[in-house]
Design a protein around this motif. Sequence first.
Motif, PDB file in Angstrom:
ATOM      1  N   THR A  10       0.845  -1.181   0.000  1.00  0.00           N
ATOM      2  CA  THR A  10       0.000   0.000   0.000  1.00  0.00           C
ATOM      3  C   THR A  10       0.886   1.239   0.000  1.00  0.00           C
ATOM      4  O   THR A  10       2.098   1.151   0.123  1.00  0.00           O
ATOM      5  CB  THR A  10      -0.943  -0.006   1.225  1.00  0.00           C
ATOM      6  OG1 THR A  10      -1.848   1.090   1.154  1.00  0.00           O
ATOM      7  CG2 THR A  10      -0.159   0.074   2.522  1.00  0.00           C
ATOM      8  N   ASN A  38      -4.472  -3.154  -8.460  1.00  0.00           N
ATOM      9  CA  ASN A  38      -5.710  -2.377  -8.400  1.00  0.00           C
ATOM     10  C   ASN A  38      -5.388  -0.912  -8.639  1.00  0.00           C
ATOM     11  O   ASN A  38      -4.520  -0.350  -7.976  1.00  0.00           O
ATOM     12  CB  ASN A  38      -6.363  -2.559  -7.027  1.00  0.00           C
ATOM     13  CG  ASN A  38      -7.641  -1.752  -6.865  1.00  0.00           C
ATOM     14  OD1 ASN A  38      -7.853  -1.111  -5.865  1.00  0.00           O
ATOM     15  ND2 ASN A  38      -8.498  -1.763  -7.869  1.00  0.00           N
ATOM     16  N   CYS A  70     -11.979   0.881  -6.364  1.00  0.00           N
ATOM     17  CA  CYS A  70     -11.013   0.651  -5.297  1.00  0.00           C
ATOM     18  C   CYS A  70     -11.181  -0.745  -4.722  1.00  0.00           C
ATOM     19  O   CYS A  70     -12.281  -1.177  -4.415  1.00  0.00           O
ATOM     20  CB  CYS A  70     -11.210   1.701  -4.210  1.00  0.00           C
ATOM     21  SG  CYS A  70     -10.233   1.413  -2.743  1.00  0.00           S
ATOM     22  N   CYS A  72     -10.618  -1.978  -1.886  1.00  0.00           N
ATOM     23  CA  CYS A  72     -11.194  -2.094  -0.546  1.00  0.00           C
ATOM     24  C   CYS A  72     -12.700  -1.898  -0.580  1.00  0.00           C
ATOM     25  O   CYS A  72     -13.389  -2.193   0.398  1.00  0.00           O
ATOM     26  CB  CYS A  72     -10.544  -1.100   0.417  1.00  0.00           C
ATOM     27  SG  CYS A  72     -10.801   0.631   0.025  1.00  0.00           S
ATOM     28  N   THR A 100      -2.245  -2.252  -4.023  1.00  0.00           N
ATOM     29  CA  THR A 100      -3.495  -1.502  -3.930  1.00  0.00           C
ATOM     30  C   THR A 100      -3.347  -0.174  -4.658  1.00  0.00           C
ATOM     31  O   THR A 100      -2.236   0.298  -4.906  1.00  0.00           O
ATOM     32  CB  THR A 100      -3.880  -1.221  -2.471  1.00  0.00           C
ATOM     33  OG1 THR A 100      -2.990  -0.244  -1.926  1.00  0.00           O
ATOM     34  CG2 THR A 100      -3.822  -2.486  -1.632  1.00  0.00           C
ATOM     35  N   ALA A 104      -6.592   3.367  -1.630  1.00  0.00           N
ATOM     36  CA  ALA A 104      -7.234   2.248  -0.947  1.00  0.00           C
ATOM     37  C   ALA A 104      -6.893   2.211   0.531  1.00  0.00           C
ATOM     38  O   ALA A 104      -5.774   2.511   0.936  1.00  0.00           O
ATOM     39  CB  ALA A 104      -6.815   0.928  -1.596  1.00  0.00           C
ATOM     40  N   LEU A 109      -9.119  -4.816   3.067  1.00  0.00           N
ATOM     41  CA  LEU A 109      -8.537  -5.865   2.239  1.00  0.00           C
ATOM     42  C   LEU A 109      -7.966  -6.980   3.117  1.00  0.00           C
ATOM     43  O   LEU A 109      -8.169  -8.169   2.843  1.00  0.00           O
ATOM     44  CB  LEU A 109      -7.444  -5.273   1.347  1.00  0.00           C
ATOM     45  CG  LEU A 109      -6.671  -6.254   0.476  1.00  0.00           C
ATOM     46  CD1 LEU A 109      -7.603  -7.003  -0.457  1.00  0.00           C
ATOM     47  CD2 LEU A 109      -5.597  -5.520  -0.315  1.00  0.00           C
TER      48      LEU A 109
END
Length: 352
Positions: A10, A38, A70, A72, A100, A104, A109
């Motif tokens: 992330t 993503n 997104c 999440c 991600t 996000a 997640l």
Amino acid sequence: MSKVPTTVITGFLGAGKTTLIRHLLQNARGRRLALVINEFGDVGVDGELVKGCNDAACPEEDIVELANGCICCTVADDFLPTMQKLLDRPNPPEHIIIETSGLALPKPLVKAFQWPDIRTRATVDGVVALIDADAVAAGRFATDEAALAAARAADPSLDHESPLEELFEDQLACADMVVLNKTDLVDAEVLAAVQDQIAGETRPGVKIVRADHGAVDIGALLGITAAAEDDLDTRPSHHDVDPDHDHDDFESFVVKGGEPTGSNALLAALAALIAEHDILRVKGMVAVEGRPARLVIQAVGPRIQHYFDRAWKPDEIRLSQLVVIGQKGLDRAAISAALAPILAGQPAGAQA
């Protein structure tokens, strides 16, 4: 049956997540990896940048792009079916890496790994938060204390934490390791101050690793064995009380074009637009007239990086596409009007 370890990467927009993943693929040391990417935006850029980095470690069929929103927010619709397909393969990957989007929240997640169909077959080996040291040093994610005090005095009920700050703090709070990236852009004193700031926002025991261009040893990033899905209570989030999460505070759009006659005018226009409209992120590929390779544009805040990565394939359409991301209220018309003529190849001052 042992669980397949999964690393969640992330980090805020432009922190260098894709560069880090490229480094991992190029130094996989024989591991079979799968990659779930993503992105926030209508055009996939990150997936294109990692394909072919190391076909033996991660062939293209093991690179899955989720572009329906997104990750999440679309766990049930997109992420879980993707994980099940990877795990159901006759020869499943040895390690799964999830990149991600920069917008996000990592905790939802991680929580998805508690789902019965996933829990017995995969585990979150670790959450790695990538931080742009130069951006943090410039105060991109910090509130001006004087302005905050004035705002509070004027309106005591005002929520003083911006969406960007909440997102930044949530990513750090969920991390098992923090990679302080782009250290080459700040001096030693500034870097030490940034590291102290980051350490104050992470959980006890979280390691902070310094990196230049995402070059972190794969042995440090993979094999943390955190089983993060089992200790969610130690990972606080601004959205624990109000789990509803959307991206109404952010928006993105794509500006498309043909083949500009050079790069100078485009880069100058981007710099001016980023400053005028406070654009958070610009990324994409540009087909420069007369050049056989794609020009990659990566901009975060006022800093713009550009380089030619690979030749256009014979069956590819030489199309220029830039994804523009910012907080809600971007003047799409003005930004598009400034970029579209340059991307279309119309004369616009001196070009390279």
